[in-house]
Design an enzyme around this catalytic site. Sequence first.
Site, PDB file in Angstrom:
ATOM      1  N   CYS A  75       0.878  -1.166   0.000  1.00 56.58           N
ATOM      2  CA  CYS A  75       0.000   0.000   0.000  1.00 56.58           C
ATOM      3  C   CYS A  75       0.918   1.219   0.000  1.00 56.58           C
ATOM      4  O   CYS A  75       1.403   1.650   1.051  1.00 56.58           O
ATOM      5  CB  CYS A  75      -0.914  -0.018   1.229  1.00 56.58           C
ATOM      6  SG  CYS A  75      -2.164   1.279   1.189  1.00 56.58           S
ATOM      7  N   HIS A 147      -1.620  -6.324  -9.633  1.00 50.85           N
ATOM      8  CA  HIS A 147      -2.117  -5.188 -10.414  1.00 50.85           C
ATOM      9  C   HIS A 147      -2.231  -5.568 -11.888  1.00 50.85           C
ATOM     10  O   HIS A 147      -1.302  -6.121 -12.465  1.00 50.85           O
ATOM     11  CB  HIS A 147      -1.160  -3.997 -10.295  1.00 50.85           C
ATOM     12  CG  HIS A 147      -1.188  -3.317  -8.963  1.00 50.85           C
ATOM     13  ND1 HIS A 147      -2.097  -2.331  -8.646  1.00 50.85           N
ATOM     14  CD2 HIS A 147      -0.434  -3.507  -7.846  1.00 50.85           C
ATOM     15  CE1 HIS A 147      -1.901  -1.925  -7.406  1.00 50.85           C
ATOM     16  NE2 HIS A 147      -0.894  -2.628  -6.891  1.00 50.85           N
ATOM     17  N   GLU A 193      -9.667  -0.523  -6.891  1.00 52.81           N
ATOM     18  CA  GLU A 193      -8.837  -1.309  -5.985  1.00 52.81           C
ATOM     19  C   GLU A 193      -9.525  -2.589  -5.522  1.00 52.81           C
ATOM     20  O   GLU A 193     -10.719  -2.593  -5.194  1.00 52.81           O
ATOM     21  CB  GLU A 193      -8.458  -0.484  -4.753  1.00 52.81           C
ATOM     22  CG  GLU A 193      -7.451   0.604  -5.034  1.00 52.81           C
ATOM     23  CD  GLU A 193      -6.801   1.114  -3.763  1.00 52.81           C
ATOM     24  OE1 GLU A 193      -6.842   0.388  -2.748  1.00 52.81           O
ATOM     25  OE2 GLU A 193      -6.255   2.230  -3.793  1.00 52.81           O
ATOM     26  N   ARG A 194      -8.754  -3.657  -5.487  1.00 49.91           N
ATOM     27  CA  ARG A 194      -9.214  -4.922  -4.927  1.00 49.91           C
ATOM     28  C   ARG A 194      -9.702  -4.695  -3.493  1.00 49.91           C
ATOM     29  O   ARG A 194      -8.991  -4.088  -2.689  1.00 49.91           O
ATOM     30  CB  ARG A 194      -8.065  -5.924  -4.922  1.00 49.91           C
ATOM     31  CG  ARG A 194      -8.368  -7.246  -4.269  1.00 49.91           C
ATOM     32  CD  ARG A 194      -7.192  -8.190  -4.271  1.00 49.91           C
ATOM     33  NE  ARG A 194      -6.030  -7.677  -3.527  1.00 49.91           N
ATOM     34  CZ  ARG A 194      -4.963  -8.436  -3.251  1.00 49.91           C
ATOM     35  NH1 ARG A 194      -4.908  -9.696  -3.648  1.00 49.91           N
ATOM     36  NH2 ARG A 194      -3.944  -7.902  -2.584  1.00 49.91           N
ATOM     37  N   CYS A 202      -3.735   5.569  -5.828  1.00 50.90           N
ATOM     38  CA  CYS A 202      -3.221   4.247  -5.459  1.00 50.90           C
ATOM     39  C   CYS A 202      -1.721   4.247  -5.721  1.00 50.90           C
ATOM     40  O   CYS A 202      -1.293   4.349  -6.879  1.00 50.90           O
ATOM     41  CB  CYS A 202      -3.915   3.168  -6.291  1.00 50.90           C
ATOM     42  SG  CYS A 202      -3.422   1.489  -5.847  1.00 50.90           S
ATOM     43  N   GLY A 205      -0.449   1.015  -7.216  1.00 51.44           N
ATOM     44  CA  GLY A 205      -1.015   1.003  -8.579  1.00 51.44           C
ATOM     45  C   GLY A 205      -0.240   1.914  -9.509  1.00 51.44           C
ATOM     46  O   GLY A 205      -0.060   1.607 -10.696  1.00 51.44           O
TER      47      GLY A 205
HETATM   48  N1  API Z   1      -4.260   2.090  -1.865  1.00 54.49           N
HETATM   49  C1  API Z   1      -3.059   1.265  -1.851  1.00 54.49           C
HETATM   50  C2  API Z   1      -3.266  -0.032  -2.569  1.00 54.49           C
HETATM   51  C3  API Z   1      -4.111  -0.951  -1.789  1.00 54.49           C
HETATM   52  C4  API Z   1      -4.107  -2.263  -2.460  1.00 54.49           C
HETATM   53  C5  API Z   1      -5.241  -3.127  -2.000  1.00 54.49           C
HETATM   54  N2  API Z   1      -6.503  -2.671  -2.545  1.00 54.49           N
HETATM   55  C6  API Z   1      -4.994  -4.557  -2.426  1.00 54.49           C
HETATM   56  O1  API Z   1      -5.842  -5.402  -2.124  1.00 54.49           O
HETATM   57  O2  API Z   1      -3.933  -4.834  -3.024  1.00 54.49           O
HETATM   58  C7  API Z   1      -1.838   1.960  -2.423  1.00 54.49           C
HETATM   59  O3  API Z   1      -1.740   3.185  -2.295  1.00 54.49           O
HETATM   60  O4  API Z   1      -0.950   1.239  -2.943  1.00 54.49           O
END
Ligand code: API
Length: 269
Positions: A75, A147, A193-194, A202, A205
């Site tokens: 994250c 991703h 997002e997952r 993200c 991401g």
């Molecule tokens: N917001 C986060 C990513 C969360 C990823 C999460 N949604 C997952 O299940 O991988 C970021 O800034 O990288």
Amino acid sequence: MGMSFTKMHGLGNDFVILDGRRTPLTLPSTLISRLCNRQRGIGCDQLVTLSPPTRAGADVLVRFFNPDGSEAGACGNASRCVAALLGGNPTLQTQNGLLPTSQTDGLVSVLMGKPHLDWQSIPLANACDTAHLPLYDGAACSMGNPHLTLFRSIEDAATLGPVLETDPLFPERANIGFADIQSPTHLRLRVWERGAGLTLACGSGACAAVVNAARRGLVERTCLVSMECGSLTITWQDDDYVLMTGPAQHVFTGTLDETWLAEGQAPAL
Ligand SMILES: N[C@H](CCC[C@H](N)C(=O)O)C(=O)O
């Protein structure tokens, strides 16, 4: 005295941070979802926990949880927030390894580890060329979390994101990034997002989008990634590590109400 928490955000991707370094946290997934709930809890895109490190060289063990209770191995925006919260240049212990951090003139840099490009480590359900997936010709990689990057309008994120998040090609689901290349050194990004849905930004991401675009020759290895509320600078270094630089904002600290905490316990038999 209830449990204290810290609220922070990175480019509008927001987090509740619980510090379990002195007193260990017990977090059933129901409590995770309740804490993330924007009407009945505190509200955030991810819940972040801090624990004492278990690896030499780390200053803190950091874990990330989505509102649906699932754990994320990376994250990026939250990693910058934790570095800013701790101050100094802490090294974060995460599922993607030890992440060194640094801070200069209000911006935080995190060395986000190396991307994982082979299908088994993303993971994908079967072998394929991860630079050209049979899903809208997207590219996939892992930054410690899966991703898929599609090179198409960011307006498609809300409709196509939820469909692809749970595509059977992703046994652990996936974060779906929509990248609109502006120039060899600039792309716009929106991420479904997952386990969280659409977010304003993200970090992992953004790292994945630059890696996936660079490996296809669409951008250089240092690229500005613009999202709804601002930008990150991402460099996929020659040593394969990905450096992410951007802001982190402390919003407030608070204390969870004891009765609210008790509310979520399993009903007495
Ligand atoms: N917001 C986060 C990513 C969360 C990823 C999460 N949604 C997952 O299940 O991988 C970021 O800034 O990288």
